[in-house]
Write an enzyme that holds these catalytic residues in place. Sequence first.
Site, PDB file in Angstrom:
ATOM      1  N   LYS A  94     -54.913 -71.600  41.624  1.00  0.00           N
ATOM      2  CA  LYS A  94     -54.554 -70.194  41.797  1.00  0.00           C
ATOM      3  C   LYS A  94     -54.813 -69.790  43.251  1.00  0.00           C
ATOM      4  O   LYS A  94     -55.957 -69.756  43.695  1.00  0.00           O
ATOM      5  CB  LYS A  94     -55.356 -69.328  40.836  1.00  0.00           C
ATOM      6  CG  LYS A  94     -55.087 -69.657  39.373  1.00  0.00           C
ATOM      7  CD  LYS A  94     -55.913 -68.826  38.419  1.00  0.00           C
ATOM      8  CE  LYS A  94     -57.379 -69.146  38.510  1.00  0.00           C
ATOM      9  NZ  LYS A  94     -58.172 -68.516  37.436  1.00  0.00           N
TER      10      LYS A  94
ATOM     11  N   THR B 114     -58.337 -55.494  39.562  1.00  0.00           N
ATOM     12  CA  THR B 114     -57.891 -56.828  39.140  1.00  0.00           C
ATOM     13  C   THR B 114     -58.944 -57.573  38.324  1.00  0.00           C
ATOM     14  O   THR B 114     -58.864 -58.793  38.179  1.00  0.00           O
ATOM     15  CB  THR B 114     -57.536 -57.669  40.380  1.00  0.00           C
ATOM     16  OG1 THR B 114     -58.690 -57.721  41.251  1.00  0.00           O
ATOM     17  CG2 THR B 114     -56.360 -57.077  41.133  1.00  0.00           C
TER      18      THR B 114
ATOM     19  N   GLY C  43     -60.663 -59.444  35.571  1.00  0.00           N
ATOM     20  CA  GLY C  43     -60.179 -60.158  34.386  1.00  0.00           C
ATOM     21  C   GLY C  43     -58.929 -60.982  34.588  1.00  0.00           C
ATOM     22  O   GLY C  43     -58.406 -61.556  33.626  1.00  0.00           O
ATOM     23  N   THR C  44     -58.448 -61.093  35.837  1.00  0.00           N
ATOM     24  CA  THR C  44     -57.190 -61.823  36.050  1.00  0.00           C
ATOM     25  C   THR C  44     -57.283 -63.285  35.621  1.00  0.00           C
ATOM     26  O   THR C  44     -56.370 -63.812  34.990  1.00  0.00           O
ATOM     27  CB  THR C  44     -56.758 -61.760  37.526  1.00  0.00           C
ATOM     28  OG1 THR C  44     -57.863 -62.127  38.351  1.00  0.00           O
ATOM     29  CG2 THR C  44     -56.286 -60.381  37.899  1.00  0.00           C
ATOM     30  N   GLY C  45     -58.386 -63.959  35.956  1.00  0.00           N
ATOM     31  CA  GLY C  45     -58.500 -65.381  35.632  1.00  0.00           C
ATOM     32  C   GLY C  45     -58.558 -65.625  34.139  1.00  0.00           C
ATOM     33  O   GLY C  45     -57.878 -66.521  33.619  1.00  0.00           O
ATOM     34  N   CYS C  46     -59.373 -64.834  33.440  1.00  0.00           N
ATOM     35  CA  CYS C  46     -59.466 -64.963  31.979  1.00  0.00           C
ATOM     36  C   CYS C  46     -58.104 -64.700  31.338  1.00  0.00           C
ATOM     37  O   CYS C  46     -57.677 -65.416  30.424  1.00  0.00           O
ATOM     38  CB  CYS C  46     -60.481 -63.964  31.430  1.00  0.00           C
ATOM     39  SG  CYS C  46     -62.114 -64.036  32.167  1.00  0.00           S
TER      40      CYS C  46
END
Length: 271
Positions: free
Chosen positions: A180, A211, A213-216
């Site tokens: 990412k 932003t 929580g984007t990875g989860c």
Amino acid sequence: MRGERGTDLPNVLTVAGSDSGGGAGIQADLKTMLALGTHGMSVLTAVTAQNSLGVQGAWELPVEAVRAQYRSVVDDIGVQAVKTGMLSSAELVETVAELIAGTDAPAVVDPVGVSKHGDALLAASALDSVRTKLLPVATVATPNLDEVAQLTGVRVETETDLRRAAAAVLEYGPRWVLIKGGHLAGDAVDLLTDGGEEHWLRAPRLDNRHTHGTGCTLASAVACGLAQGQPVPEAVAAAKEYVTGAIRAGFALGGGIGPVDHGWALRRDTA
């Protein structure tokens, strides 16, 4: 297994920590799974005291509790995909890796190292277990650039470095890796590769600081696509589209960084 009432919703299991603020972790995962047409289930690995300003405390659950939750869900209900998030200790990492290895379902591993606010969520002593136990059982691993550096020592400065980062992560055995590149300047560029084919995913950088929580959210969205039978490239592309919309719709919450909006597509579809 599927529900007895005839529903054909795929079952997706998240193995992760709780975010009391509701923006990341188990809460983000379950919201994503609902929004994307799957039945979300959870194995809690840790409880955090967390809000828009950061993580004020974290308490790991015993390994026996994690194993019992996993076996309870998988042995009775069954799963079509598993997603992992916060696994703070080597013992937890190794236990979850063993459970996934014995489960006939694709696994998306989000090797969570630090929170959006810079709080450490993975003990340094657990890094080797992530490399040698967890990554080898991953269908897709989804590290961000900080996690790539943590795991491999490779520091990404430009888009061309993404290939080197992907190769370094693939050395540990995941079938696919999604690097990412959201922390780079310019467009939000990610690289998906299995070491043979490459897929570059681009989205415009959005002017929204909320932003959390984007990875989860992205990893859970990938797991939903895999549970629905999509090939990895298709599942990742759809997940990228979903999370881009969630970032665009992210909103202020509390006094710090607010969450992405997991329900944006549901409201769009019913408008």
